[in-house]
Structure formats: structure tokens, C-alpha cells
Design an enzyme around this catalytic site. Sequence first.
Site, PDB file in Angstrom:
ATOM      1  N   PRO A   2       1.109  -1.384  -3.770  1.00  0.00           N
ATOM      2  CA  PRO A   2       2.463  -1.325  -3.657  1.00  0.00           C
ATOM      3  C   PRO A   2       3.136  -0.128  -3.550  1.00  0.00           C
ATOM      4  CG  PRO A   2       1.779  -2.216  -5.930  1.00  0.00           C
ATOM      5  CD  PRO A   2       0.552  -1.852  -5.093  1.00  0.00           C
ATOM      6  N   GLU A   3       4.031   0.099  -2.909  1.00  0.00           N
ATOM      7  CA  GLU A   3       4.867   1.329  -2.947  1.00  0.00           C
ATOM      8  C   GLU A   3       6.141   1.120  -3.698  1.00  0.00           C
ATOM      9  OE1 GLU A   3       5.089   3.205   1.066  1.00  0.00           O
ATOM     10  OE2 GLU A   3       3.658   1.965   1.790  1.00  0.00           O
TER      11      GLU A   3
END
Length: 287
Positions: A2-3
Amino acid sequence: MPELPEVEIVKQSLQKSINLRKIVKVVVNNRNLRFKIEKDFEKNIKNKVIKNVSRKAKYLIIELENDKYFIIHFGMSGTLHLIKKNKNQKRTNLSFYHSNILGKKHNHVLLFFDKFKIIFNDPRRFGFFKFFKNRSTLQKYLSKNGEEPLSPLFNLSYLKKNILSRKKNIKNILLDQKIVSGIGNIYASEILFYSRVHPMKLGNEISIIELKKILKYSKFVLRKAIKNGGSSIRDFKNTDGNEGYYQQKFKVYNKENETCPNMLCISKITKRVISNRSTFFCENCQK
DNA sequence: CCGTTAACCTGAGAGC
DNA sequence: TGCTCTCAGGTTAACG
């Protein structure tokens, strides 16, 4: 994996579910994550009430009572699952970061609460947990990273200072967490497309006009991704068990050979590996 | 100090 | 089916 936007969605989910709840039991099945989980991690967080859940860049920050903290980083494949206690131990629709095939062997950390438990699953083990004994040690740790795009401190003068003298390409600059924190491989391509800047352009070749666009669209893309519940290219889901849908709005990521989304352009999207990471852009629009 | 590359891991999917 | 190969949302030690 995830960013910043995906971690933000997880944070929002956790705030609803674990704020002010007490961790009654901690089980660590595998300490060998990216960094080894310290011996006294369980002891440090057990029987503590969660005061708040926050986020800095891609780090999830859990604040405990008495000025204690721990952070979670998801690496490439880390996911969190909230599982309600019931007779069958069935998963509820409350899984917020959920892989469809949840191999039990990758359930590395389990946090038990009164009525549910939270499982950290991470097949590749690039994620990690880290405990901090007070706020200042936490802040010291996090300060190794640059400003995150959604911060007011991420402004034109910050970018001028940190980009214009660099000899590395702008794609790598955006991925360098010490310069800009929170942007990952998907959003870097997206931001550069909006900004019409070629990913291989060096920092010292960027004009002020381009820098202003990078500033504007870094905030724009990340905010829009958060509004859309993050990107679910594989297995990300929110609190309600629904996928994020920002992936439907990708302009260039994973769109090799598709026509450029710019209506006035007939070029095909190029995929190019830059420093071992796939990068997508339009050679015609991004100079 | 700066920039680049290889390495850390497992699993999914493509091609044969 | 099964084997081999490539690729994946991240970070950083080591090197020049």
C-alpha cells in the site's frame, strides 16, 4: 504494497474499530519480518488501551496509553484483517485489508481485543512492527523521512530545495522516501502523467512551472485516491469489505500499449523499467 | 554526500 | 499437470 492512500483508508477503518479498546493478548507467530520483532514487543503492548490511530506517509501509528507507540509498515504484501469473535471463527465483512486467499502460514502477528482480533498477514515479510517507548523516539524515527505530499510543509520552496539540484530522475525522486514520503510506484507514474513531466527527466532539468504541477498533482492524485477508497489492484478492501476503486481511474499505470487518455493525443502508453520498477507514461505528452 | 543496483521474500500467472 | 520464468503497491545496504 500500500501507498499513502491505502494506509490512510486502513487508518480510518482502525479508528472506528480499535480506538479506546484494550489489547488483551498478543501472539507473534513469526518475528522475522523485514526487521526482527523485538523480544519484549508483546509485553510492551499487552493490556494497553489504544488512545489513537494515525498515519505518517506509509506508516500506521498506534498510540497507546502512557505515551507508548508502535508503528506498522505494510511493505509490499502486508494486510490487516479484523475478525469478529464468534463460534465458527468465520471472517466477517469487517476485513479492511484483505487478501482473498489468506494463507494461515503468513499470519505473523495477532492482536486480541475483547470482541475481535486483528491479524497481520504478510506473505513476503517486507512489512514490520516497531515499538517506541515515547513520542520523541517515534518522532526521531519518522523524521528520517521527507515531507509527505499532503502536509502544508510540502510546498514549492520545499520542492525547490529538494529537487532542483538533484541529478537523479524525477521518478526516482518521487519514490525516494527521504525526499518525499508516501508516494509509491503507482502514484508516481500517475502524478508525472498529470504533470506532463517525463519520468526520466533529472531533478536539475525540471522547470519551476513543472515543479508547480508536480506539487499540485501530488496532492491532487493522493487526495482523489483517498476519496475513492484507495486502489485495489489485488486485494485491498475497506472496512465494509468493499474494494477501493481508484484503480478504475488510473491514467497510465498498468496501461502499456493503451491509447493515451489525453483526448488530443493518439500515442500509446509506454512501459519502461526504471531502477527495477515498472514505469508508465506517454512519450508524447510527457517531455 | 550522491546515485544506482542488488537483495530481501513468497505467490500468481504466463508460456511451454 | 507441471515446470520455469517474470513480475508484484517497498526499502536499504553496499558500492563506485
